[in-house]
Design a protein around this motif. Structure first.
Motif, PDB file in Angstrom:
ATOM      1  N   ARG A   6      15.705  15.775  17.563  1.00 17.68           N
ATOM      2  CA  ARG A   6      15.508  15.281  16.155  1.00 17.68           C
ATOM      3  C   ARG A   6      16.672  14.419  16.055  1.00 17.68           C
ATOM      4  NH1 ARG A   6      13.165  17.471  12.005  1.00 17.68           N
ATOM      5  NH2 ARG A   6      12.884  19.290  12.861  1.00 17.68           N
ATOM      6  N   PRO A   7      16.324  13.089  15.574  1.00 19.82           N
ATOM      7  CA  PRO A   7      17.179  11.901  15.388  1.00 19.82           C
ATOM      8  C   PRO A   7      18.324  12.546  14.322  1.00 19.82           C
ATOM      9  CG  PRO A   7      15.196  11.417  14.381  1.00 19.82           C
ATOM     10  CD  PRO A   7      14.874  12.571  15.095  1.00 19.82           C
ATOM     11  N   GLY A   8      19.826  12.063  14.506  1.00 18.58           N
ATOM     12  CA  GLY A   8      20.742  12.211  13.731  1.00 18.58           C
ATOM     13  C   GLY A   8      20.669  11.417  12.412  1.00 18.58           C
ATOM     14  N   TRP A   9      21.510  11.835  11.486  1.00 18.33           N
ATOM     15  CA  TRP A   9      21.581  10.932  10.152  1.00 18.33           C
ATOM     16  C   TRP A   9      22.036   9.607  10.461  1.00 18.33           C
ATOM     17  CZ3 TRP A   9      19.227  12.415   6.126  1.00 18.33           C
ATOM     18  CH2 TRP A   9      19.017  13.910   5.644  1.00 18.33           C
ATOM     19  N   GLY A  10      22.996   9.314  11.357  1.00 18.11           N
ATOM     20  CA  GLY A  10      23.197   7.994  11.573  1.00 18.11           C
ATOM     21  C   GLY A  10      22.137   7.098  12.073  1.00 18.11           C
ATOM     22  N   LEU A  11      21.365   7.724  12.729  1.00 21.59           N
ATOM     23  CA  LEU A  11      20.006   6.739  13.185  1.00 21.59           C
ATOM     24  C   LEU A  11      19.269   6.680  12.361  1.00 21.59           C
ATOM     25  CD1 LEU A  11      18.412   5.319  15.502  1.00 21.59           C
ATOM     26  CD2 LEU A  11      17.555   7.727  16.358  1.00 21.59           C
ATOM     27  N   ARG A  12      18.861   7.690  11.315  1.00 20.47           N
ATOM     28  CA  ARG A  12      17.884   7.608   9.940  1.00 20.47           C
ATOM     29  C   ARG A  12      18.416   6.426   9.169  1.00 20.47           C
ATOM     30  NH1 ARG A  12      16.934  14.058   8.784  1.00 20.47           N
ATOM     31  NH2 ARG A  12      16.030  14.909  10.814  1.00 20.47           N
ATOM     32  N   ILE A  13      19.839   6.551   8.862  1.00 25.16           N
ATOM     33  CA  ILE A  13      20.253   5.755   7.829  1.00 25.16           C
ATOM     34  C   ILE A  13      20.297   4.282   8.429  1.00 25.16           C
ATOM     35  CG2 ILE A  13      22.615   4.937   6.731  1.00 25.16           C
ATOM     36  CD1 ILE A  13      23.458   7.820   6.621  1.00 25.16           C
ATOM     37  N   TRP A  14      20.194   4.093   9.464  1.00 22.23           N
ATOM     38  CA  TRP A  14      20.243   2.692  10.422  1.00 22.23           C
ATOM     39  C   TRP A  14      18.825   2.450  10.205  1.00 22.23           C
ATOM     40  CZ3 TRP A  14      22.770  -1.409  11.722  1.00 22.23           C
ATOM     41  CH2 TRP A  14      22.350  -2.234  12.434  1.00 22.23           C
ATOM     42  N   ALA A  15      17.669   3.041  10.376  1.00 21.58           N
ATOM     43  CA  ALA A  15      16.460   2.863  10.352  1.00 21.58           C
ATOM     44  C   ALA A  15      15.850   2.408   8.920  1.00 21.58           C
ATOM     45  CB  ALA A  15      15.560   3.879  10.901  1.00 21.58           C
ATOM     46  N   VAL A  16      16.655   3.090   7.981  1.00 22.67           N
ATOM     47  CA  VAL A  16      16.371   2.825   6.614  1.00 22.67           C
ATOM     48  C   VAL A  16      16.781   1.367   6.318  1.00 22.67           C
ATOM     49  CG1 VAL A  16      16.840   3.521   4.275  1.00 22.67           C
ATOM     50  CG2 VAL A  16      16.100   5.281   5.794  1.00 22.67           C
ATOM     51  N   LEU A  17      18.013   1.096   6.748  1.00 25.75           N
ATOM     52  CA  LEU A  17      18.590  -0.274   6.579  1.00 25.75           C
ATOM     53  C   LEU A  17      17.825  -1.472   7.138  1.00 25.75           C
ATOM     54  CD1 LEU A  17      22.382   0.570   6.983  1.00 25.75           C
ATOM     55  CD2 LEU A  17      21.230   0.172   4.768  1.00 25.75           C
ATOM     56  N   VAL A  18      17.643  -1.261   8.331  1.00 28.51           N
ATOM     57  CA  VAL A  18      16.578  -2.034   8.808  1.00 28.51           C
ATOM     58  C   VAL A  18      15.258  -2.392   8.229  1.00 28.51           C
ATOM     59  CG1 VAL A  18      15.297  -2.633  11.238  1.00 28.51           C
ATOM     60  CG2 VAL A  18      17.565  -1.634  11.262  1.00 28.51           C
ATOM     61  N   ALA A  19      14.718  -1.033   7.878  1.00 28.16           N
ATOM     62  CA  ALA A  19      13.395  -1.436   6.852  1.00 28.16           C
ATOM     63  C   ALA A  19      13.671  -2.025   5.795  1.00 28.16           C
ATOM     64  CB  ALA A  19      12.632   0.154   6.763  1.00 28.16           C
ATOM     65  N   VAL A  20      14.700  -1.687   5.066  1.00 26.14           N
ATOM     66  CA  VAL A  20      14.877  -2.489   3.753  1.00 26.14           C
ATOM     67  C   VAL A  20      15.329  -4.148   3.857  1.00 26.14           C
ATOM     68  CG1 VAL A  20      16.768  -2.748   1.834  1.00 26.14           C
ATOM     69  CG2 VAL A  20      16.094  -0.412   2.475  1.00 26.14           C
ATOM     70  N   LEU A  21      16.009  -4.393   5.055  1.00 24.64           N
ATOM     71  CA  LEU A  21      16.178  -5.697   5.661  1.00 24.64           C
ATOM     72  C   LEU A  21      14.956  -6.702   5.715  1.00 24.64           C
ATOM     73  CD1 LEU A  21      18.214  -7.688   6.015  1.00 24.64           C
ATOM     74  CD2 LEU A  21      18.472  -7.118   8.357  1.00 24.64           C
ATOM     75  N   LEU A  22      14.119  -5.845   6.357  1.00 22.02           N
ATOM     76  CA  LEU A  22      12.677  -6.352   6.718  1.00 22.02           C
ATOM     77  C   LEU A  22      11.723  -6.634   5.568  1.00 22.02           C
ATOM     78  CD1 LEU A  22      11.991  -4.737  10.164  1.00 22.02           C
ATOM     79  CD2 LEU A  22      12.664  -7.170   9.746  1.00 22.02           C
ATOM     80  N   VAL A  23      11.623  -5.654   4.723  1.00 21.02           N
ATOM     81  CA  VAL A  23      10.781  -5.550   3.524  1.00 21.02           C
ATOM     82  C   VAL A  23      11.437  -6.276   2.111  1.00 21.02           C
ATOM     83  CG1 VAL A  23       9.535  -3.968   2.025  1.00 21.02           C
ATOM     84  CG2 VAL A  23       9.861  -3.550   4.510  1.00 21.02           C
ATOM     85  N   ALA A  24      12.695  -6.221   2.131  1.00 22.88           N
ATOM     86  CA  ALA A  24      13.371  -6.659   0.815  1.00 22.88           C
ATOM     87  C   ALA A  24      12.778  -8.140   0.352  1.00 22.88           C
ATOM     88  CB  ALA A  24      14.745  -6.649   0.770  1.00 22.88           C
ATOM     89  N   PRO A  25      12.864  -9.174   1.684  1.00 24.50           N
ATOM     90  CA  PRO A  25      12.343 -10.477   1.497  1.00 24.50           C
ATOM     91  C   PRO A  25      10.911 -10.517   0.966  1.00 24.50           C
ATOM     92  CG  PRO A  25      13.833 -10.378   3.267  1.00 24.50           C
ATOM     93  CD  PRO A  25      13.533  -8.964   2.843  1.00 24.50           C
ATOM     94  N   LEU A  26      10.295  -9.649   1.273  1.00 20.41           N
ATOM     95  CA  LEU A  26       8.590  -9.988   1.069  1.00 20.41           C
ATOM     96  C   LEU A  26       8.534  -9.464  -0.400  1.00 20.41           C
ATOM     97  CD1 LEU A  26       7.276  -8.188   4.354  1.00 20.41           C
ATOM     98  CD2 LEU A  26       7.630 -10.529   3.767  1.00 20.41           C
ATOM     99  N   LEU A  27       9.346  -8.323  -0.923  1.00 19.04           N
ATOM    100  CA  LEU A  27       9.082  -8.061  -2.271  1.00 19.04           C
ATOM    101  C   LEU A  27       9.665  -8.837  -3.327  1.00 19.04           C
ATOM    102  CD1 LEU A  27      10.063  -4.387  -1.630  1.00 19.04           C
ATOM    103  CD2 LEU A  27       7.876  -5.315  -1.602  1.00 19.04           C
ATOM    104  N   ILE A  28      10.348  -9.976  -2.946  1.00 19.82           N
ATOM    105  CA  ILE A  28      11.028 -10.702  -3.908  1.00 19.82           C
ATOM    106  C   ILE A  28       9.722 -11.747  -4.522  1.00 19.82           C
ATOM    107  CG2 ILE A  28      12.232 -12.921  -4.109  1.00 19.82           C
ATOM    108  CD1 ILE A  28      14.337 -11.561  -2.388  1.00 19.82           C
ATOM    109  N   VAL A  29       8.740 -12.019  -3.839  1.00 22.78           N
ATOM    110  CA  VAL A  29       7.520 -12.672  -4.163  1.00 22.78           C
ATOM    111  C   VAL A  29       6.736 -12.013  -5.400  1.00 22.78           C
ATOM    112  CG1 VAL A  29       7.458 -13.802  -1.952  1.00 22.78           C
ATOM    113  CG2 VAL A  29       6.055 -11.851  -2.388  1.00 22.78           C
TER     114      VAL A  29
END
Length: 267
Positions: A6-29
């Motif tokens: 099972r992935p640790g919390w550090g990896l989960r937080i990093w995955a969430v940050l990457v997802a936000v970085l990718l999705v946030a610019p799209l949501l601005i429109v």
């Protein structure tokens, strides 16, 4: 899942940050598409649905949307039939001939888009295929068919060849064997290839920029012209609609599979 894998919390937080970085610019429109004024300011000063009304009432946008959907559907049908047939032929050839044929057929997926676009344009000028529907269909078919070939070939590599032999030994002809045995086995690959072909055609802008004319424009070309020539938040409305549709297409199969697994486990 085992606790050791099972992935640790550090990896989960990093995955969430990457997802936000990718999705946030799209949501601005999304909020920009509801802007009251003709501006790309974020956040908008006021809210309005005028740009959505303009999207579905302005002849430029409705024509571009209709052209993209028409070309996309036709290209999908052509690529699905031809790509599946090519994948079947490659699968049965095997050896170096199959590798050579695969390399030739998937080359448009590897060659830079601008190179393919210039080559297509130079040939189509001679054949008088620029600025018409047939030219778009042929160009997009060339660019999209490799995706069907790759996905169907991958599905064929995982099918059991003994199934076809068993069907043939029971008296089934080649066509009946394909329809009853082969096609159901490779249906996920065919479906994925068809989806990739439609998305490739619908999203293609480089070759379309060479082939377009005032009489025929696809949606990506109309969006490019709009964003370069004027300040029109209608492009944000288009982007929001496309974002919503693609999100639904991606999430719907996952939701369906989850519901099916829940019903199976409960029964």
């Amino acid at each position: 899942m085992d606790e050791t894998t099972r992935p640790g919390w550090g990896l989960r937080i990093w995955a969430v940050l990457v997802a936000v970085l990718l999705v946030a610019p799209l949501l601005i429109v999304v909020p920009i598409s509801f802007a009251e004024k003709r501006s790309f300011k974020f956040p908008p000063d006021g809210l309005s649905v005028d740009w959505y009304v303009n999207l579905f009432t302005d002849q430029r946008w409705t024509s571009a949307i209709g052209t993209s959907i028409l070309v996309g559907v036709l290209v999908t049908l052509i690529c699905t039939v031809l790509g599946t047939a090519a994948a079947l032929g490659i699968h049965r050839l095997g050896g170096r001939v199959a590798a050579l044929a695969t390399g030739v057929l998937v080359a448009p997926m590897i060659v830079p888009g601008i190179v393919s676009a210039v080559a297509i344009y130079s040939v189509y000028l001679r054949w008088q295929l620029t600025g018409n529907l047939l030219g778009f269909l042929l160009a997009h078919t060339v660019l999209a068919i490799p995706f069907v070939i790759v996905t169907v070939t991958s599905s064929l590599s995982t099918t059991d060849p003994m199934l076809e032999r068993a069907a043939a030994s029971l008296g089934a002809g080649p066509w009946r064997t394909f329809v009853r045995v082969t096609l159901p086995a490779i249906a996920p690959g065919v479906g994925a290839g068809a989806l990739f072909a439609f998305v490739t055609s619908f999203d293609e802008v480089v070759a379309a920029s060479f082939l377009q004319s005032p009489a025929i424009r696809t949606l990506p070309i109309e969006m490019f012209v709009s964003v370069t020539n004027e300040v029109d938040p209608t492009i944000a409305a288009v982007s929001t609609v496309i974002l919503a549709l693609t999100t639904a297409i991606v999430l719907l199969p996952a939701f369906t599979r989850r519901r099916s697994s829940q019903k199976a486990s409960s029964s």
